[in-house]
Write a protein that holds these residues in place. Structure first.
Motif, PDB file in Angstrom:
ATOM      1  N   PHE A 122       0.816  -1.222   0.000  1.00  0.00           N
ATOM      2  CA  PHE A 122       0.000   0.000   0.000  1.00  0.00           C
ATOM      3  C   PHE A 122       0.847   1.267   0.000  1.00  0.00           C
ATOM      4  O   PHE A 122       0.396   2.317  -0.436  1.00  0.00           O
ATOM      5  N   ARG A 123       2.055   1.195   0.529  1.00  0.00           N
ATOM      6  CA  ARG A 123       2.985   2.335   0.596  1.00  0.00           C
ATOM      7  C   ARG A 123       2.377   3.532   1.342  1.00  0.00           C
ATOM      8  O   ARG A 123       2.234   4.624   0.787  1.00  0.00           O
ATOM      9  N   PRO A 124       2.001   3.354   2.605  1.00  0.00           N
ATOM     10  CA  PRO A 124       1.380   4.470   3.336  1.00  0.00           C
ATOM     11  C   PRO A 124       2.388   5.549   3.715  1.00  0.00           C
ATOM     12  O   PRO A 124       3.582   5.277   3.875  1.00  0.00           O
ATOM     13  N   ASP A 125       1.874   6.770   3.868  1.00  0.00           N
ATOM     14  CA  ASP A 125       2.687   7.845   4.429  1.00  0.00           C
ATOM     15  C   ASP A 125       2.721   7.760   5.945  1.00  0.00           C
ATOM     16  O   ASP A 125       3.674   8.212   6.579  1.00  0.00           O
ATOM     17  N   VAL A 126       1.654   7.215   6.529  1.00  0.00           N
ATOM     18  CA  VAL A 126       1.557   7.112   7.985  1.00  0.00           C
ATOM     19  C   VAL A 126       0.694   5.901   8.336  1.00  0.00           C
ATOM     20  O   VAL A 126      -0.229   5.539   7.591  1.00  0.00           O
ATOM     21  N   VAL A 127       0.999   5.267   9.458  1.00  0.00           N
ATOM     22  CA  VAL A 127       0.222   4.133   9.964  1.00  0.00           C
ATOM     23  C   VAL A 127      -0.459   4.566  11.258  1.00  0.00           C
ATOM     24  O   VAL A 127       0.195   5.052  12.184  1.00  0.00           O
ATOM     25  N   HIS A 128      -1.776   4.402  11.290  1.00  0.00           N
ATOM     26  CA  HIS A 128      -2.606   4.759  12.437  1.00  0.00           C
ATOM     27  C   HIS A 128      -2.941   3.460  13.170  1.00  0.00           C
ATOM     28  O   HIS A 128      -3.563   2.561  12.603  1.00  0.00           O
ATOM     29  N   LEU A 129      -2.535   3.355  14.430  1.00  0.00           N
ATOM     30  CA  LEU A 129      -2.856   2.185  15.255  1.00  0.00           C
ATOM     31  C   LEU A 129      -4.012   2.555  16.175  1.00  0.00           C
ATOM     32  O   LEU A 129      -3.873   3.419  17.035  1.00  0.00           O
ATOM     33  N   ALA A 130      -5.162   1.926  15.977  1.00  0.00           N
ATOM     34  CA  ALA A 130      -6.356   2.239  16.760  1.00  0.00           C
ATOM     35  C   ALA A 130      -6.459   1.294  17.946  1.00  0.00           C
ATOM     36  O   ALA A 130      -6.668   0.096  17.780  1.00  0.00           O
ATOM     37  N   SER A 131      -6.294   1.836  19.142  1.00  0.00           N
ATOM     38  CA  SER A 131      -6.370   1.076  20.387  1.00  0.00           C
ATOM     39  C   SER A 131      -5.487  -0.165  20.340  1.00  0.00           C
ATOM     40  O   SER A 131      -5.943  -1.277  20.585  1.00  0.00           O
ATOM     41  N   PRO A 132      -4.202  -0.011  20.018  1.00  0.00           N
ATOM     42  CA  PRO A 132      -3.357  -1.185  19.749  1.00  0.00           C
ATOM     43  C   PRO A 132      -3.068  -2.016  20.988  1.00  0.00           C
ATOM     44  O   PRO A 132      -2.807  -1.490  22.062  1.00  0.00           O
ATOM     45  N   PHE A 133      -3.099  -3.329  20.790  1.00  0.00           N
ATOM     46  CA  PHE A 133      -2.630  -4.244  21.830  1.00  0.00           C
ATOM     47  C   PHE A 133      -2.178  -5.563  21.212  1.00  0.00           C
ATOM     48  O   PHE A 133      -1.023  -5.931  21.293  1.00  0.00           O
ATOM     49  N   VAL A 134      -3.083  -6.280  20.538  1.00  0.00           N
ATOM     50  CA  VAL A 134      -2.719  -7.562  19.918  1.00  0.00           C
ATOM     51  C   VAL A 134      -2.344  -7.338  18.459  1.00  0.00           C
ATOM     52  O   VAL A 134      -1.173  -7.401  18.085  1.00  0.00           O
ATOM     53  N   LEU A 135      -3.343  -7.061  17.618  1.00  0.00           N
ATOM     54  CA  LEU A 135      -3.065  -6.766  16.212  1.00  0.00           C
ATOM     55  C   LEU A 135      -2.187  -5.521  16.099  1.00  0.00           C
ATOM     56  O   LEU A 135      -1.284  -5.455  15.263  1.00  0.00           O
ATOM     57  N   GLY A 136      -2.437  -4.546  16.960  1.00  0.00           N
ATOM     58  CA  GLY A 136      -1.653  -3.317  16.922  1.00  0.00           C
ATOM     59  C   GLY A 136      -0.181  -3.536  17.203  1.00  0.00           C
ATOM     60  O   GLY A 136       0.683  -2.844  16.648  1.00  0.00           O
ATOM     61  N   ALA A 137       0.137  -4.501  18.066  1.00  0.00           N
ATOM     62  CA  ALA A 137       1.539  -4.794  18.363  1.00  0.00           C
ATOM     63  C   ALA A 137       2.252  -5.314  17.125  1.00  0.00           C
ATOM     64  O   ALA A 137       3.392  -4.923  16.820  1.00  0.00           O
TER      65      ALA A 137
END
Length: 368
Positions: free
Chosen positions: A84-99
């Motif tokens: 996808f080549r993002p400019d920024v990654v937004h982690l929403a309420s990260p814990f499991v998938l977010g880690a």
């Protein structure tokens, strides 16, 4: 910009994380940004009208709450981000998938904006997940240390994060749909159906889950001249119904139907002590309704005692009943608090908060 949002929860699940991600993804798309959402696969996946692509990852049920899904670890995340080549990654309420998302983004050298939204240490305590609060905070600190910035939804939550060693903490609240949630939605016919003897209508809106502690309204449900209504569903519904025998349980409500219920209340009450923000309090305030809530977490920023509602000690059933009785006995106070509540949140639209978040994205890109 090109933005990837990695979220622990997404539609059709009904919770604060899923709702805010949907709102922000929609706002970004409307502003002309390219968005990709990565989320756990829900129990049943139905066709949606998302204006942006959504990648669903294999998931398992959370112990003690089977409708909440936890995504399984996968190296596929890195391939998705690289493609996808993002400019920024937004982690929403990260814990499991977010880690896993934080690890993959860091390996690719991508700026990360982490949105802290769920009180994981509190949930671990409530659900006895085998994680101690100390261990939970160590996981949170290690995960958020990868982020370019971490955004907290309330001052008390920001202070907690800093106290537990999370670096680069900023503030970002939540928006509210002020066109949908509005005092003009008040429905006299609905009120008569719920309170046929002209009782003071007191309502709770939210999940019926262990961490929400809705059973604390047992004393309030017995107050003379008060009718308690409960909107929502969850694994604790049966147990809560047995405790709140005099309450009306309406099940889940959404959209205009939910907005009419909010605006038709005389008092809104929230009991959960683990709210980092508490969106239902903000929706009730936008509907012109005074609030009773625990004096902890997000409600401390939202509710101004003596102006828009009453804050009580968390976990104190008698204090909730006293506060509700005080408001039930004084119609003038309820109306004054309701007007002030509406005024307090009228400018907190999702559009305004979405643009504020875009500013944080740009700052993260600049910092990286």
């Amino acid at each position: 910009m090109r933005v990837v949002i990695i979220t622990e929860s997404y539609l059709p699940e009904v919770n604060g994380v899923a709702n805010s991600v949907a709102r922000i993804a929609g706002h970004l798309t409307a502003r002309g940004h390219a968005v990709l959402v990565i989320a756990p696969r829900p129990v049943s996946l139905v066709d949606s009208a998302d204006p942006h692509p959504v990648v669903r990852l294999r998931s398992i049920p959370m112990p003690g709450y089977s409708t909440v899904r936890l995504a399984l670890p996968t190296r596929r995340l890195g391939r998705i981000l690289a493609a996808f080549r993002p400019d920024v990654v937004h982690l929403a309420s990260p814990f499991v998938l977010g880690a896993w998302g934080a690890k993959a983004a860091a390996e690719l050298g991508l700026p990360i904006v982490a949105i802290y939204q769920t009180d994981v240490p509190g949930y671990a305590r409530a659900y006895r997940l085998g994680l101690t609060e100390v261990v939970s905070w160590k996981v949170i600190q290690r995960l958020h240390a990868r982020a370019t910035m971490t955004l907290a939804p309330s001052t008390s939550t920001a202070a907690q994060l800093v106290e537990h060693g999370v670096p680069r903490v900023g503030m970002w609240g939540r928006g509210v749909d002020t066109a949908l949630f509005h005092p003009g939605r008040r429905d006299d016919e609905l009120r008569r159906s719920l309170a046929p003897n002209d009782e003071v209508l007191v309502g709770y809106v939210g999940r019926l889950a262990r961490e929400k502690q809705v059973e604390l309204l047992e004393d309030a449900a017995k107050l003379p001249g008060v009718q308690l209504v409960v909107v929502g569903d969850g694994p604790m519904r049966g147990a809560v119904q047995r405790r709140l025998g005099n309450a009306r349980f309406l099940g889940p409500r959404r959209g205009a139907e939910l907005a009419r219920l909010y605006a038709s209340l005389d008092v809104f009450v929230h009991t959960g002590p683990y709210e980092t923000f508490c969106q239902t309090v903000q929706e009730a305030m936008a509907s012109g309704v005074p609030v009773v809530a625990p004096a902890v977490g997000g409600p401390v920023d939202l509710v101004k005692p003596g102006q828009t509602g009453i804050l009580v000690p968390p976990g104190d059933a008698a204090a909730f009943a006293r506060a509700i009785a005080e408001l039930a006995a004084d119609e003038r106070m309820r109306k004054e608090y309701g007007v002030a509540a509406f005024d307090a949140v009228a400018s907190r639209t999702w559009s305004a908060l979405g643009d504020e978040l875009i500013g944080h994205y740009r700052a993260a890109v600049g910092a990286a």
